[in-house]
Scaffold this motif. Structure first.
Motif, PDB file in Angstrom:
ATOM      1  N   MET A  16      25.639 -29.012  44.193  1.00  0.00           N
ATOM      2  CA  MET A  16      25.044 -27.757  44.648  1.00  0.00           C
ATOM      3  C   MET A  16      25.735 -26.563  43.986  1.00  0.00           C
ATOM      4  O   MET A  16      25.089 -25.578  43.621  1.00  0.00           O
ATOM      5  CB  MET A  16      25.141 -27.654  46.167  1.00  0.00           C
ATOM      6  CG  MET A  16      24.420 -28.749  46.928  1.00  0.00           C
ATOM      7  SD  MET A  16      22.627 -28.654  46.753  1.00  0.00           S
ATOM      8  CE  MET A  16      22.272 -27.440  47.989  1.00  0.00           C
ATOM      9  N   TYR A  17      27.037 -26.666  43.818  1.00  0.00           N
ATOM     10  CA  TYR A  17      27.786 -25.583  43.174  1.00  0.00           C
ATOM     11  C   TYR A  17      27.336 -25.408  41.717  1.00  0.00           C
ATOM     12  O   TYR A  17      27.092 -24.286  41.262  1.00  0.00           O
ATOM     13  CB  TYR A  17      29.277 -25.893  43.233  1.00  0.00           C
ATOM     14  CG  TYR A  17      30.143 -24.913  42.478  1.00  0.00           C
ATOM     15  CD1 TYR A  17      30.387 -23.641  42.983  1.00  0.00           C
ATOM     16  CD2 TYR A  17      30.710 -25.261  41.256  1.00  0.00           C
ATOM     17  CE1 TYR A  17      31.189 -22.736  42.292  1.00  0.00           C
ATOM     18  CE2 TYR A  17      31.513 -24.369  40.565  1.00  0.00           C
ATOM     19  CZ  TYR A  17      31.745 -23.109  41.086  1.00  0.00           C
ATOM     20  OH  TYR A  17      32.533 -22.223  40.396  1.00  0.00           O
ATOM     21  N   ARG A  18      27.224 -26.516  40.997  1.00  0.00           N
ATOM     22  CA  ARG A  18      26.804 -26.435  39.595  1.00  0.00           C
ATOM     23  C   ARG A  18      25.407 -25.828  39.471  1.00  0.00           C
ATOM     24  O   ARG A  18      25.138 -25.016  38.584  1.00  0.00           O
ATOM     25  CB  ARG A  18      26.830 -27.827  38.971  1.00  0.00           C
ATOM     26  CG  ARG A  18      28.216 -28.454  38.876  1.00  0.00           C
ATOM     27  CD  ARG A  18      28.176 -29.758  38.101  1.00  0.00           C
ATOM     28  NE  ARG A  18      29.462 -30.446  38.152  1.00  0.00           N
ATOM     29  CZ  ARG A  18      29.684 -31.540  38.868  1.00  0.00           C
ATOM     30  NH1 ARG A  18      28.710 -32.072  39.573  1.00  0.00           N
ATOM     31  NH2 ARG A  18      30.879 -32.110  38.858  1.00  0.00           N
ATOM     32  N   VAL A  19      24.516 -26.238  40.367  1.00  0.00           N
ATOM     33  CA  VAL A  19      23.139 -25.750  40.295  1.00  0.00           C
ATOM     34  C   VAL A  19      23.072 -24.263  40.617  1.00  0.00           C
ATOM     35  O   VAL A  19      22.362 -23.507  39.945  1.00  0.00           O
ATOM     36  CB  VAL A  19      22.233 -26.558  41.253  1.00  0.00           C
ATOM     37  CG1 VAL A  19      20.859 -25.910  41.370  1.00  0.00           C
ATOM     38  CG2 VAL A  19      22.096 -27.991  40.761  1.00  0.00           C
ATOM     39  N   THR A  20      23.790 -23.812  41.646  1.00  0.00           N
ATOM     40  CA  THR A  20      23.745 -22.390  41.996  1.00  0.00           C
ATOM     41  C   THR A  20      24.315 -21.534  40.868  1.00  0.00           C
ATOM     42  O   THR A  20      23.795 -20.457  40.583  1.00  0.00           O
ATOM     43  CB  THR A  20      24.507 -22.106  43.306  1.00  0.00           C
ATOM     44  OG1 THR A  20      25.844 -22.626  43.215  1.00  0.00           O
ATOM     45  CG2 THR A  20      23.802 -22.746  44.497  1.00  0.00           C
ATOM     46  N   ARG A  21      25.348 -22.021  40.209  1.00  0.00           N
ATOM     47  CA  ARG A  21      25.898 -21.277  39.069  1.00  0.00           C
ATOM     48  C   ARG A  21      24.901 -21.237  37.913  1.00  0.00           C
ATOM     49  O   ARG A  21      24.705 -20.196  37.292  1.00  0.00           O
ATOM     50  CB  ARG A  21      27.217 -21.900  38.620  1.00  0.00           C
ATOM     51  CG  ARG A  21      28.388 -21.580  39.528  1.00  0.00           C
ATOM     52  CD  ARG A  21      29.677 -22.207  39.020  1.00  0.00           C
ATOM     53  NE  ARG A  21      30.037 -21.710  37.705  1.00  0.00           N
ATOM     54  CZ  ARG A  21      30.739 -20.599  37.476  1.00  0.00           C
ATOM     55  NH1 ARG A  21      31.122 -19.846  38.499  1.00  0.00           N
ATOM     56  NH2 ARG A  21      31.045 -20.236  36.252  1.00  0.00           N
ATOM     57  N   ALA A  22      24.269 -22.365  37.646  1.00  0.00           N
ATOM     58  CA  ALA A  22      23.296 -22.415  36.551  1.00  0.00           C
ATOM     59  C   ALA A  22      22.096 -21.519  36.828  1.00  0.00           C
ATOM     60  O   ALA A  22      21.489 -20.984  35.896  1.00  0.00           O
ATOM     61  CB  ALA A  22      22.828 -23.858  36.335  1.00  0.00           C
TER      62      ALA A  22
END
Length: 216
Positions: free
Chosen positions: A82-88
């Protein structure tokens, strides 16, 4: 405001209100979010990006998950995805990813300075805390003073648990007005001990973790 799982009518009602929202992840979604980055992408698109005028502040991946349950191993990988996706998606500075834990993960909480997590949950809690330190996100804690009283009536005074005035006690040389503060400080002490082996928490990082404590 906190939602334990996405609810489109509520999200539409919150649009444009500037109410800061903690968005929970349904426990039934944790497995997919943990194992499939594409599922995390779809979740964020469906429940965050689709509501650009809602003030999302946190995504909470699981509420009081028992580390030894079938969901325990899914929490941390789900948080990472979820962290990677929100940053992307360009939401990294706007939306933080965390989880919410229960007092039962502590081996003891009184006096607070002696608090520590149970050895059996270290595998679960340590990577989460290290991740939160790296991402500068707070840990979220559900604190239920009355429940603690129900489980230990012999040693806890009811007025102390109900935050009544003039019912404070001294624990470990520190005066506590009520049981909420005892549990609060116990979690801070336990988290600090877990992270001490890597590097000490700074005052700013400790404050950030404290700021995320959720009272129900």
């Amino acid at each position: 405001m906190r939602l334990f799982d996405p609810h489109a009518p509520t999200l539409r009602a919150l649009s444009g209100t500037n109410i800061r929202l903690m968005m929970g992840v349904s426990h039934s979604d944790l497995c997919d979010l943990s194992n499939c980055p594409q599922a995390a992408t779809s979740w964020v698109r469906q429940n965050i990006l689709r509501f650009p005028n809602v003030t999302f502040r946190y995504i909470i991946a699981g509420n009081e998950i028992d580390p030894n349950s079938e969901l325990g191993s899914f929490v941390f990988p789900a948080m990472q995805n979820m962290y990677r996706v929100t940053r992307a998606a360009g939401q990294g500075g706007r939306v933080q990813v965390s989880t919410s834990i229960h007092i039962s993960l502590l081996r003891r909480c009184s006096p607070p300075q002696a608090a520590a997590f149970k050895c059996s949950v270290n595998w679960f809690i340590r990577p989460i805390l290290e991740f939160l330190r790296e991402t500068r996100a707070p840990m979220h804690i559900n604190i239920f003073p009355f429940n603690a009283y129900i489980n230990d009536r012999r040693n806890i005074n009811l007025s102390f648990a109900l935050l009544q005035p003039n019912s404070g006690v001294v624990l470990g040389g520190v005066y506590y007005d009520n049981l909420f503060y005892v549990i609060h400080d116990a979690f801070i002490a336990a988290m600090t001990k877990i992270l001490a082996a890597a590097s000490p928490l700074s005052l700013q990082q400790t404050h950030e973790m404290q700021s995320g404590m959720q009272v129900n």
